[in-house]
Design a protein around this motif. Sequence first.
Motif, PDB file in Angstrom:
ATOM      1  N   GLY A 230       0.846  -1.176   0.000  1.00 35.08           N
ATOM      2  CA  GLY A 230       0.000   0.000   0.000  1.00 35.08           C
ATOM      3  C   GLY A 230       0.885   1.230   0.000  1.00 35.08           C
ATOM      4  O   GLY A 230       2.118   1.119   0.035  1.00 35.08           O
ATOM      5  N   PRO A 231       0.300   2.419  -0.029  1.00 35.33           N
ATOM      6  CA  PRO A 231       1.117   3.637  -0.041  1.00 35.33           C
ATOM      7  C   PRO A 231       1.837   3.853   1.283  1.00 35.33           C
ATOM      8  O   PRO A 231       1.525   3.208   2.299  1.00 35.33           O
ATOM      9  CB  PRO A 231       0.084   4.745  -0.295  1.00 35.33           C
ATOM     10  N   LEU A 232       2.811   4.736   1.273  1.00 28.79           N
ATOM     11  CA  LEU A 232       3.551   5.116   2.464  1.00 28.79           C
ATOM     12  C   LEU A 232       2.594   5.791   3.443  1.00 28.79           C
ATOM     13  O   LEU A 232       1.958   6.781   3.111  1.00 28.79           O
ATOM     14  CB  LEU A 232       4.658   6.082   2.063  1.00 28.79           C
ATOM     15  N   HIS A 233       2.459   5.235   4.658  1.00 25.08           N
ATOM     16  CA  HIS A 233       1.626   5.854   5.681  1.00 25.08           C
ATOM     17  C   HIS A 233       2.531   6.484   6.739  1.00 25.08           C
ATOM     18  O   HIS A 233       3.761   6.457   6.621  1.00 25.08           O
ATOM     19  CB  HIS A 233       0.657   4.841   6.293  1.00 25.08           C
ATOM     20  N   PHE A 234       1.934   7.065   7.781  1.00 29.39           N
ATOM     21  CA  PHE A 234       2.737   7.794   8.764  1.00 29.39           C
ATOM     22  C   PHE A 234       3.806   6.911   9.401  1.00 29.39           C
ATOM     23  O   PHE A 234       4.954   7.342   9.579  1.00 29.39           O
ATOM     24  CB  PHE A 234       1.831   8.388   9.851  1.00 29.39           C
ATOM     25  N   GLY A 235       3.465   5.686   9.749  1.00 29.94           N
ATOM     26  CA  GLY A 235       4.438   4.802  10.393  1.00 29.94           C
ATOM     27  C   GLY A 235       5.645   4.519   9.527  1.00 29.94           C
ATOM     28  O   GLY A 235       6.789   4.564   9.999  1.00 29.94           O
ATOM     29  N   SER A 236       5.411   4.246   8.245  1.00 27.35           N
ATOM     30  CA  SER A 236       6.533   3.978   7.347  1.00 27.35           C
ATOM     31  C   SER A 236       7.268   5.260   6.994  1.00 27.35           C
ATOM     32  O   SER A 236       8.485   5.240   6.741  1.00 27.35           O
ATOM     33  CB  SER A 236       6.057   3.244   6.084  1.00 27.35           C
ATOM     34  N   LEU A 237       6.557   6.391   7.013  1.00 25.31           N
ATOM     35  CA  LEU A 237       7.228   7.676   6.794  1.00 25.31           C
ATOM     36  C   LEU A 237       8.228   7.953   7.917  1.00 25.31           C
ATOM     37  O   LEU A 237       9.341   8.435   7.653  1.00 25.31           O
ATOM     38  CB  LEU A 237       6.199   8.809   6.725  1.00 25.31           C
ATOM     39  N   VAL A 238       7.878   7.647   9.140  1.00 31.55           N
ATOM     40  CA  VAL A 238       8.793   7.838  10.272  1.00 31.55           C
ATOM     41  C   VAL A 238      10.093   7.076  10.037  1.00 31.55           C
ATOM     42  O   VAL A 238      11.202   7.609  10.212  1.00 31.55           O
ATOM     43  CB  VAL A 238       8.130   7.374  11.592  1.00 31.55           C
ATOM     44  N   ALA A 239       9.980   5.806   9.623  1.00 30.20           N
ATOM     45  CA  ALA A 239      11.174   5.001   9.371  1.00 30.20           C
ATOM     46  C   ALA A 239      11.987   5.573   8.212  1.00 30.20           C
ATOM     47  O   ALA A 239      13.224   5.607   8.273  1.00 30.20           O
ATOM     48  CB  ALA A 239      10.774   3.560   9.074  1.00 30.20           C
ATOM     49  N   ALA A 240      11.309   6.025   7.158  1.00 26.24           N
ATOM     50  CA  ALA A 240      12.016   6.588   6.001  1.00 26.24           C
ATOM     51  C   ALA A 240      12.752   7.858   6.379  1.00 26.24           C
ATOM     52  O   ALA A 240      13.923   8.056   6.013  1.00 26.24           O
ATOM     53  CB  ALA A 240      11.025   6.861   4.865  1.00 26.24           C
ATOM     54  N   VAL A 241      12.100   8.737   7.126  1.00 27.90           N
ATOM     55  CA  VAL A 241      12.716  10.003   7.533  1.00 27.90           C
ATOM     56  C   VAL A 241      13.938   9.752   8.414  1.00 27.90           C
ATOM     57  O   VAL A 241      15.005  10.353   8.220  1.00 27.90           O
ATOM     58  CB  VAL A 241      11.683  10.887   8.266  1.00 27.90           C
ATOM     59  N   ALA A 242      13.799   8.852   9.387  1.00 32.38           N
ATOM     60  CA  ALA A 242      14.926   8.549  10.271  1.00 32.38           C
ATOM     61  C   ALA A 242      16.094   7.969   9.486  1.00 32.38           C
ATOM     62  O   ALA A 242      17.254   8.340   9.700  1.00 32.38           O
ATOM     63  CB  ALA A 242      14.487   7.575  11.362  1.00 32.38           C
ATOM     64  N   SER A 243      15.798   7.063   8.561  1.00 35.32           N
ATOM     65  CA  SER A 243      16.842   6.432   7.760  1.00 35.32           C
ATOM     66  C   SER A 243      17.552   7.456   6.876  1.00 35.32           C
ATOM     67  O   SER A 243      18.785   7.492   6.789  1.00 35.32           O
ATOM     68  CB  SER A 243      16.223   5.313   6.912  1.00 35.32           C
ATOM     69  N   TRP A 244      16.759   8.296   6.198  1.00 35.08           N
ATOM     70  CA  TRP A 244      17.340   9.307   5.295  1.00 35.08           C
ATOM     71  C   TRP A 244      18.187  10.307   6.059  1.00 35.08           C
ATOM     72  O   TRP A 244      19.316  10.619   5.661  1.00 35.08           O
ATOM     73  CB  TRP A 244      16.214  10.020   4.542  1.00 35.08           C
TER      74      TRP A 244
END
Length: 284
Positions: free
Chosen positions: A13-27
């Motif tokens: 599914g699309p990027l939701h808030f939970g996966s956005l948190v992981a992406a932001v921290a990783s980036w």
Amino acid sequence: MHYTGRFAPSPTGPLHFGSLVAAVASWLDARAAGGTWLVRVEDLDQPRVEKGAADAILRQLEAFGMRWDGAVEYQSARLARYRAALERLERGGMTYWCGCSRREMADSALAIDGARVYPGTCRNGLAPGRPPRAVRLRTAAEPVRFTDRVQGEIAQSVAREVGDFVLYRADGLFAYQLAVVVDDAEQGVTDVVRGADLLDSTARQILLQRLLGLPTPRYLHVPVAVDSAGEKLAKQTGARAAGPGDLSRALAFLGQEPADDLRAALARWDPARIPRSRTRPALA
């Protein structure tokens, strides 16, 4: 050592808030270290893949200003690499075929991740007439120890807390634990930043790294965003797609100073501010 990080979403599914948190921290962690940031689409479990979701996630990352380095990798195109790793473990006598079904293990103790601890029924060979279903790794009781950059010192006896775990599934798919270890090593990943829902998988991955003679990256597990019922945000629980206003929420969730955009957030990135917890309520 040059820092190489990665973000590895599952296209369910699309990027939701939970996966956005992981992406932001990783980036942020990769860019703050002057490192490389890779994107790998974990589409190994094809029955769960939503058509168009991978492209939607990539567009969302771009919209948030998170550009990646190099080409996007797809697990579905890397099956030969997983097969080679599995064969290497098999030649070393580190695996065995199992004929047990989930129903047959229903009375086993609960594992650390909520599954069932495998009791070792097929460890010494399949019972007569029982067909092989899955390939499992032989584990040992000695604890695997590592230091997570947020969660601290972790020790897990894989044998006691998980049991001999599956590397090749009964449905003919390679298991996530094997695939992620092979991928991280081949892509030269030095730092894994991801959600704490995967913290309990880390000992299994380190064990596989050691058995395959692969390097072990550093780990940083951020809290997982949960809803009012304490459930992890996911498509199945009705999590909506992340939008522009969610960046500031993600930074606050990670304990970071307020910032209007990623460039400002990068200048203020401080992993020491990330809350040391496995879950946190999603911020409204």
